[in-house]
Design a protein around this motif. Structure first.
Motif, PDB file in Angstrom:
ATOM      1  N   THR A 268      -2.662   3.050  -7.810  1.00 49.04           N
ATOM      2  CA  THR A 268      -3.531   2.240  -6.965  1.00 49.04           C
ATOM      3  C   THR A 268      -2.817   0.939  -6.601  1.00 49.04           C
ATOM      4  O   THR A 268      -1.857   0.520  -7.262  1.00 49.04           O
ATOM      5  CB  THR A 268      -4.837   1.892  -7.691  1.00 49.04           C
ATOM      6  OG1 THR A 268      -4.533   1.079  -8.842  1.00 49.04           O
ATOM      7  CG2 THR A 268      -5.553   3.160  -8.148  1.00 49.04           C
TER       8      THR A 268
ATOM      9  N   GLU B 184       1.242   4.209  -2.832  1.00 46.71           N
ATOM     10  CA  GLU B 184       1.099   5.630  -2.495  1.00 46.71           C
ATOM     11  C   GLU B 184       2.317   6.427  -2.952  1.00 46.71           C
ATOM     12  O   GLU B 184       2.176   7.527  -3.498  1.00 46.71           O
ATOM     13  CB  GLU B 184       0.925   5.775  -0.983  1.00 46.71           C
ATOM     14  CG  GLU B 184       0.667   7.203  -0.523  1.00 46.71           C
ATOM     15  CD  GLU B 184       0.451   7.282   0.971  1.00 46.71           C
ATOM     16  OE1 GLU B 184       0.490   8.420   1.493  1.00 46.71           O
ATOM     17  OE2 GLU B 184       0.249   6.230   1.614  1.00 46.71           O
ATOM     18  N   ARG B 185       3.501   5.887  -2.762  1.00 44.45           N
ATOM     19  CA  ARG B 185       4.711   6.567  -3.221  1.00 44.45           C
ATOM     20  C   ARG B 185       4.700   6.762  -4.738  1.00 44.45           C
ATOM     21  O   ARG B 185       5.157   7.781  -5.255  1.00 44.45           O
ATOM     22  CB  ARG B 185       5.952   5.757  -2.835  1.00 44.45           C
ATOM     23  CG  ARG B 185       6.331   5.741  -1.368  1.00 44.45           C
ATOM     24  CD  ARG B 185       7.503   4.776  -1.161  1.00 44.45           C
ATOM     25  NE  ARG B 185       7.875   4.596   0.228  1.00 44.45           N
ATOM     26  CZ  ARG B 185       8.805   5.313   0.870  1.00 44.45           C
ATOM     27  NH1 ARG B 185       9.440   6.277   0.213  1.00 44.45           N
ATOM     28  NH2 ARG B 185       9.094   5.073   2.131  1.00 44.45           N
TER      29      ARG B 185
ATOM     30  N   ASP C 121       0.831  -1.214   0.000  1.00 41.77           N
ATOM     31  CA  ASP C 121       0.000   0.000   0.000  1.00 41.77           C
ATOM     32  C   ASP C 121       0.860   1.255   0.000  1.00 41.77           C
ATOM     33  O   ASP C 121       0.548   2.241  -0.690  1.00 41.77           O
ATOM     34  CB  ASP C 121      -0.934   0.009   1.217  1.00 41.77           C
ATOM     35  CG  ASP C 121      -2.078  -0.977   1.060  1.00 41.77           C
ATOM     36  OD1 ASP C 121      -2.377  -1.349  -0.095  1.00 41.77           O
ATOM     37  OD2 ASP C 121      -2.666  -1.378   2.081  1.00 41.77           O
ATOM     38  N   ARG C 122       1.923   1.270   0.791  1.00 42.13           N
ATOM     39  CA  ARG C 122       2.808   2.436   0.823  1.00 42.13           C
ATOM     40  C   ARG C 122       3.565   2.593  -0.499  1.00 42.13           C
ATOM     41  O   ARG C 122       3.825   3.717  -0.947  1.00 42.13           O
ATOM     42  CB  ARG C 122       3.781   2.338   1.995  1.00 42.13           C
ATOM     43  CG  ARG C 122       3.180   2.716   3.338  1.00 42.13           C
ATOM     44  CD  ARG C 122       4.267   3.014   4.365  1.00 42.13           C
ATOM     45  NE  ARG C 122       5.060   1.829   4.672  1.00 42.13           N
ATOM     46  CZ  ARG C 122       4.829   1.036   5.704  1.00 42.13           C
ATOM     47  NH1 ARG C 122       3.822   1.292   6.534  1.00 42.13           N
ATOM     48  NH2 ARG C 122       5.594  -0.013   5.928  1.00 42.13           N
TER      49      ARG C 122
ATOM     50  N   GLU D 261       2.107   6.989  -6.573  1.00 41.47           N
ATOM     51  CA  GLU D 261       0.878   7.685  -6.962  1.00 41.47           C
ATOM     52  C   GLU D 261       0.040   6.798  -7.886  1.00 41.47           C
ATOM     53  O   GLU D 261      -0.472   7.231  -8.914  1.00 41.47           O
ATOM     54  CB  GLU D 261       1.189   9.027  -7.619  1.00 41.47           C
ATOM     55  CG  GLU D 261       1.927   9.995  -6.696  1.00 41.47           C
ATOM     56  CD  GLU D 261       2.197  11.339  -7.339  1.00 41.47           C
ATOM     57  OE1 GLU D 261       1.991  11.461  -8.574  1.00 41.47           O
ATOM     58  OE2 GLU D 261       2.607  12.268  -6.624  1.00 41.47           O
TER      59      GLU D 261
END
Length: 369
Positions: free
Chosen positions: A45, A40-41, A36-37, A43
């Motif tokens: 899904t 996020e890093r 998940d991280r 940008e």
């Protein structure tokens, strides 16, 4: 506005995921990293990450493979003796040890550490087998020292088939010492002096290891089946040893080995006739993880070989990763997996001998004698 093709967009997404994963693994280590991280890093899904890499383990291996594929490998003249060669190889391998100031997680990436990554039986089996393959590749380079003038054209793969004495036990000892030093650097940084380790590797070359080649099962291997099947060569694939793409239209032996049977590569090499071209094609039921593991370890080992050994003294066999089973299909294997072991001899555009099961590579390499 430039519109990207689907392939270009996929490549951009993959690059963004790898860059984000490199940061995440470098900061938190493999165990504590989160997909998940990483998403996020980057940008992106979570689904976009998993569409490119089916698991965290596959993503971690892809980061390590990417790091060795990006590294520059300078060419160097070959050493002239076993002690010089083992020392030079050890120094090249030890360049990966963490530097002062590296965090534990970043140091593990630099080490290409697989600690805690493969704790299941298929992974451990594949890791053991690829380590045996590494020892064979290092041994063949050591055995080829001073073999100038052997049969085959100068610099050709055929001219670099092994000469006695066998150096596999020496290679295994060197890799044992180096991997032990790497493990200590990962868990107890600063304990071992890399210069001492390299000197120890040099001294290993002076040991009498009584290294012979006499597997007990070979006398019981059934002869290869003589055939006259049409050979339709598959498309070129990269040779993991040289880095160059190679074709399969020339005469020689092709052994298709699963990731759980890589040690059988030596059976083809030792039984080869003078002038034989030996190709080992590696297949696996899990290209994303086991396939990447083989690519990582072989790519790392051959990178060290290229820093030490000149092209005419590197291993003479060709090693390709048959991720899509194109070679396996070409020789008539409908199904492949980690236990696959099959081989054919190609001559004048035809398959003239074939064998399957344990000892297949040896049977085909000795066919017709």
């Amino acid at each position: 506005m430039v519109r990207l093709t689907r392939a270009q967009q996929q490549e951009r997404t993959r690059g963004a995921v790898l860059a984000a994963a490199r940061e995440e693994f470098g900061e938190r280590g493999y165990a504590d990293a989160k997909v998940d991280r990483i998403a996020e890093r980057a940008e992106l899904t979570r689904g976009a990450v998993y569409s490119n890499f089916p698991s965290k383990r596959a993503l971690y291996l892809a980061v390590l493979v990417d790091s060795i594929e990006r590294s520059e490998v300078p060419e160097a003249p070959s050493p002239t003796g076993l002690a010089e060669a083992t020392g030079a190889f050890a120094r090249s391998w030890l360049d990966r040890l963490p530097l002062t100031g590296d965090t534990p997680a970043d140091g593990s990436l630099r080490l290409l550490s697989l600690a805690g990554v493969f704790d299941d039986e298929p992974g451990r089996t594949a890791l053991a087998q690829v380590t045996r393959l590494e020892a064979l590749l290092l041994a063949l380079a050591l055995e080829s020292l001073g073999s100038a003038g052997s049969p085959g054209s100068p610099g050709s793969p055929e001219s670099r088939l092994p000469r006695h004495p066998r150096c596999v036990r020496l290679a295994e000892l060197v890799l044992t010492l180096l991997n032990g030093a790497g493990h200590l650097a990962d868990t107890a940084p600063g304990f071992a002096d890399p210069f001492d380790v390299a000197r120890a590797c040099e001294h290993l070359a002076g040991l009498d290891l009584a290294d012979t080649w006499d597997p007990p099962h070979l006398p019981f291997v059934a002869p290869a089946q003589p055939v006259q099947d049409l050979w339709e060569p598959p498309a070129e694939l990269p040779d993991q040893i040289t880095g160059h793409r190679v074709g399969f239209d020339a005469d020689g032996v092709i052994a298709v080995l699963g990731a759980g049977r890589l040690e059988a590569a030596e059976e083809a090499v030792r039984a080869a006739r003078p002038g034989d071209r030996i190709t080992v094609a590696v297949v696996t039921s899990d290209p994303a993880e086991i396939g990447r593991l083989v690519r990582l370890r072989v790519g790392d080992l051959t990178g060290c070989l290229r820093r030490v050994f000149a092209p005419d003294t590197r291993p003479g066999l060709r090693l390709v990763l048959d991720d899509h089973a194109t070679i396996a299909s070409a020789i008539g294997l409908p199904d492949t997996g980690d236990a696959t072991e099959a081989a054919v001899r190609v001559q004048a555009g035809k398959i003239v001998a074939r064998a399957g099961g344990r000892g297949a590579a040896h049977a085909v390499a000795t066919a017709g004698r």
